[in-house]
Design a protein around this motif. Sequence first.
Motif, PDB file in Angstrom:
ATOM      1  N   ARG A   1     -12.787  -2.352   0.677  1.00 55.86           N
ATOM      2  CA  ARG A   1     -13.213  -3.540   1.413  1.00 55.86           C
ATOM      3  C   ARG A   1     -14.580  -4.002   0.914  1.00 55.86           C
ATOM      4  N   PRO A   2     -14.880  -5.304   1.054  1.00 55.57           N
ATOM      5  CA  PRO A   2     -16.198  -5.804   0.651  1.00 55.57           C
ATOM      6  C   PRO A   2     -17.200  -5.826   1.805  1.00 55.57           C
ATOM      7  N   TYR A   3     -16.886  -5.142   2.903  1.00 52.75           N
ATOM      8  CA  TYR A   3     -17.796  -5.064   4.055  1.00 52.75           C
ATOM      9  C   TYR A   3     -17.500  -3.784   4.820  1.00 52.75           C
ATOM     10  N   ASP A   4     -18.431  -3.413   5.737  1.00 48.72           N
ATOM     11  CA  ASP A   4     -18.276  -2.143   6.426  1.00 48.72           C
ATOM     12  C   ASP A   4     -17.910  -2.268   7.897  1.00 48.72           C
ATOM     13  N   GLU A   5     -18.394  -3.291   8.574  1.00 51.86           N
ATOM     14  CA  GLU A   5     -18.136  -3.409  10.005  1.00 51.86           C
ATOM     15  C   GLU A   5     -16.749  -4.006  10.251  1.00 51.86           C
ATOM     16  N   ILE A   6     -15.917  -3.234  10.928  1.00 52.35           N
ATOM     17  CA  ILE A   6     -14.534  -3.640  11.174  1.00 52.35           C
ATOM     18  C   ILE A   6     -14.297  -3.722  12.669  1.00 52.35           C
ATOM     19  N   VAL A   7     -13.693  -4.801  13.110  1.00 54.42           N
ATOM     20  CA  VAL A   7     -13.350  -4.967  14.523  1.00 54.42           C
ATOM     21  C   VAL A   7     -11.967  -4.361  14.758  1.00 54.42           C
TER      22      VAL A   7
ATOM     23  N   ASN B   1     -20.285 -12.705   8.470  1.00 53.02           N
ATOM     24  CA  ASN B   1     -21.665 -12.274   8.684  1.00 53.02           C
ATOM     25  C   ASN B   1     -21.945 -10.918   8.044  1.00 53.02           C
ATOM     26  N   ASN B   2     -20.890 -10.204   7.769  1.00 56.30           N
ATOM     27  CA  ASN B   2     -21.040  -8.850   7.260  1.00 56.30           C
ATOM     28  C   ASN B   2     -20.585  -8.740   5.803  1.00 56.30           C
ATOM     29  N   TYR B   3     -20.224  -9.846   5.192  1.00 53.50           N
ATOM     30  CA  TYR B   3     -19.688  -9.839   3.837  1.00 53.50           C
ATOM     31  C   TYR B   3     -20.713 -10.365   2.848  1.00 53.50           C
ATOM     32  N   LYS B   4     -20.942  -9.592   1.818  1.00 52.20           N
ATOM     33  CA  LYS B   4     -21.865 -10.004   0.773  1.00 52.20           C
ATOM     34  C   LYS B   4     -21.195  -9.793  -0.580  1.00 52.20           C
ATOM     35  N   GLU B   5     -20.932 -10.886  -1.273  1.00 53.37           N
ATOM     36  CA  GLU B   5     -20.286 -10.766  -2.579  1.00 53.37           C
ATOM     37  C   GLU B   5     -21.279 -10.225  -3.601  1.00 53.37           C
ATOM     38  N   THR B   6     -20.824  -9.256  -4.375  1.00 51.34           N
ATOM     39  CA  THR B   6     -21.616  -8.732  -5.483  1.00 51.34           C
ATOM     40  C   THR B   6     -20.771  -8.813  -6.744  1.00 51.34           C
ATOM     41  N   LYS B   7     -21.343  -8.489  -7.866  1.00 51.86           N
ATOM     42  CA  LYS B   7     -20.584  -8.528  -9.119  1.00 51.86           C
ATOM     43  C   LYS B   7     -19.603  -7.359  -9.220  1.00 51.86           C
ATOM     44  N   TYR B   8     -19.721  -6.415  -8.277  1.00 53.21           N
ATOM     45  CA  TYR B   8     -18.870  -5.229  -8.335  1.00 53.21           C
ATOM     46  C   TYR B   8     -17.701  -5.254  -7.353  1.00 53.21           C
ATOM     47  N   ASN B   9     -17.723  -6.157  -6.386  1.00 54.85           N
ATOM     48  CA  ASN B   9     -16.658  -6.105  -5.372  1.00 54.85           C
ATOM     49  C   ASN B   9     -15.700  -7.291  -5.436  1.00 54.85           C
ATOM     50  N   LYS B  10     -15.568  -7.870  -6.626  1.00 55.86           N
ATOM     51  CA  LYS B  10     -14.596  -8.955  -6.797  1.00 55.86           C
ATOM     52  C   LYS B  10     -13.210  -8.353  -7.032  1.00 55.86           C
ATOM     53  N   PRO B  11     -12.239  -8.705  -6.192  1.00 59.02           N
ATOM     54  CA  PRO B  11     -10.920  -8.086  -6.280  1.00 59.02           C
ATOM     55  C   PRO B  11     -10.111  -8.534  -7.500  1.00 59.02           C
ATOM     56  N   LEU B  12      -9.224  -7.656  -7.934  1.00 59.46           N
ATOM     57  CA  LEU B  12      -8.181  -8.040  -8.885  1.00 59.46           C
ATOM     58  C   LEU B  12      -7.103  -8.820  -8.133  1.00 59.46           C
TER      59      LEU B  12
ATOM     60  N   VAL C   1     -19.066  -2.173  -1.975  1.00 60.09           N
ATOM     61  CA  VAL C   1     -17.718  -1.597  -2.005  1.00 60.09           C
ATOM     62  C   VAL C   1     -17.637  -0.524  -0.930  1.00 60.09           C
ATOM     63  N   PHE C   2     -16.695  -0.702   0.013  1.00 60.82           N
ATOM     64  CA  PHE C   2     -16.607   0.181   1.168  1.00 60.82           C
ATOM     65  C   PHE C   2     -15.206   0.789   1.287  1.00 60.82           C
ATOM     66  N   GLY C   3     -15.174   2.103   1.508  1.00 60.61           N
ATOM     67  CA  GLY C   3     -13.908   2.795   1.729  1.00 60.61           C
ATOM     68  C   GLY C   3     -12.959   2.779   0.548  1.00 60.61           C
ATOM     69  N   PRO C   4     -13.436   3.099  -0.669  1.00 60.49           N
ATOM     70  CA  PRO C   4     -12.536   3.070  -1.828  1.00 60.49           C
ATOM     71  C   PRO C   4     -11.526   4.214  -1.783  1.00 60.49           C
TER      72      PRO C   4
ATOM     73  N   THR D   1     -18.059   5.051  -0.847  1.00 53.90           N
ATOM     74  CA  THR D   1     -18.721   3.793  -0.490  1.00 53.90           C
ATOM     75  C   THR D   1     -20.067   3.654  -1.196  1.00 53.90           C
ATOM     76  N   ASP D   2     -20.316   2.454  -1.718  1.00 52.27           N
ATOM     77  CA  ASP D   2     -21.593   2.121  -2.340  1.00 52.27           C
ATOM     78  C   ASP D   2     -22.083   0.819  -1.699  1.00 52.27           C
ATOM     79  N   VAL D   3     -23.064   0.928  -0.820  1.00 52.73           N
ATOM     80  CA  VAL D   3     -23.532  -0.227  -0.059  1.00 52.73           C
ATOM     81  C   VAL D   3     -24.107  -1.294  -0.974  1.00 52.73           C
ATOM     82  N   LYS D   4     -24.911  -0.892  -1.971  1.00 55.85           N
ATOM     83  CA  LYS D   4     -25.520  -1.863  -2.878  1.00 55.85           C
ATOM     84  C   LYS D   4     -24.472  -2.623  -3.681  1.00 55.85           C
TER      85      LYS D   4
END
Length: 328
Positions: A286-292, A4-15, A262-265, A256-259
Motif C-alpha cells: 500500500r502507498p499509505y499506512d492508516e487504514i479504516v 490525507n495519508n497518501y504521499k506519492e514517492t518515486k518508489y511507490n508507483k504501482p505496476l 511503501v507499507f505492508g509489502p 515497510t519503508d515510511v520514507k
Amino acid sequence: MNKNNYKETKYNKPLILQRADPYVYKSQDGTYYFTASVPEYDKIVLRSSDTVKGLAEAKEKTLWVKHEEGPQSIHIWAPEIHYVDGGWYIYYAAGDKDDIWEIRPYVLHCKGQDPMKDEWEELGMMQAANEDEFSFHAFSLDATVFEHKGDYYYIWAEKTGVGKQISNLYIAKMETPNKLATVQVLLTTPDYDWERIDFWVNEGPAILKHNGKIYMTFSASATGECYCMGMLSIDEDADLLDPACWTKLRYPVLKTDVKAGVFGPGHNSFVKAEDGETDLCVYHARPYDEIVGDPLYDPNRHAMIMKVRYDENDFPVFEYQTMEEVFA
C-alpha cells in the motif's frame, strides 16, 4: 484511498493498481501471464503480454466467477497460474459464504493450450496424499507450485491449533497437478516477533532459484503495515522434504519503508525478465499506512515490482526501486 495519508514517492508507483497477491508466469514461448486477487474477492482474472511492463496496460479477462452459494462462494484469493505436466492450471483459495473462513485450496484446468482463449474447468479441491490425515482439513490457502529435478512440489499455508490459530507453511511432492504424492512436511512456523504481529502468520510462499540455491520467500503477520517478507534457503542438491536442510533468516528481507512510502509489502512472486537472466520480484503493498476498518478489505494493495540484486556472497537483496530503474 485516504488522500490525507497518501504521499506519492518515486518508489511507490504501482505496476498494476488494486491487484493483491500478484503472480506472474513466463511461458516457454516468452509470453507473460499475470493474475492476482481482485478487491471484490469474487473472480479469477488473467492478462498476458510479450513484456512484463506490457502487463500494466494489457486487457484483463475474467476466467472464472465465484459460486452463488456453498464452497467457493466468497473470498476467492491468491490465484497462481502454472504449466504442469503439459497443461495449464490455476491454484487458488476460496471460502463458503455461510462459513466465510472455511478457506480451502482449489484447482482450475485449461482444456486447451491457450489460457487466455480456451475454456477452463473446475477440478475441485486440491487432494492430499492417500496416507495424509492432516492436509486441507483447516484454513488452507496461498499455494504455489514449482518444478525441481523432474518433480513438482506444492507449498501452502495452513492453520493449526485451537483458539487464535497459527498459520504455518507446508511442503509436499505432487503426484498429479491436483493431488499430492507425499504427506505434508512443516517448513516454517512463526518463530519471531515480526511474524507474530496481530496474528501469528507464515503465508504467501514464492520460489527463486539462483546459482545452486533455492530461496523461498514468504509473508508474515497481519495484512496491514506490519506485513513483511521473510526467507528460507536450501541447496539445490539437498532433500527439499527434509526441513532440517532449510535455513531460515532471523530477520525479514522486505518490510515497510515510511520514507519510500511503501507499507505492508508481501505476497510476492518471482519471474525472469525478457533477457532471461534478471530476476524480478512482483509484490503487493500500500502507498499509505492508516487504514479504516479491516486491512483485508482495503482495496489499495497494488502490484509493485523490483529487480532482485545479489550481494558479494551471491545472496538475494530486496531494495525498493523506481519504475525507471526496474525497466532500464
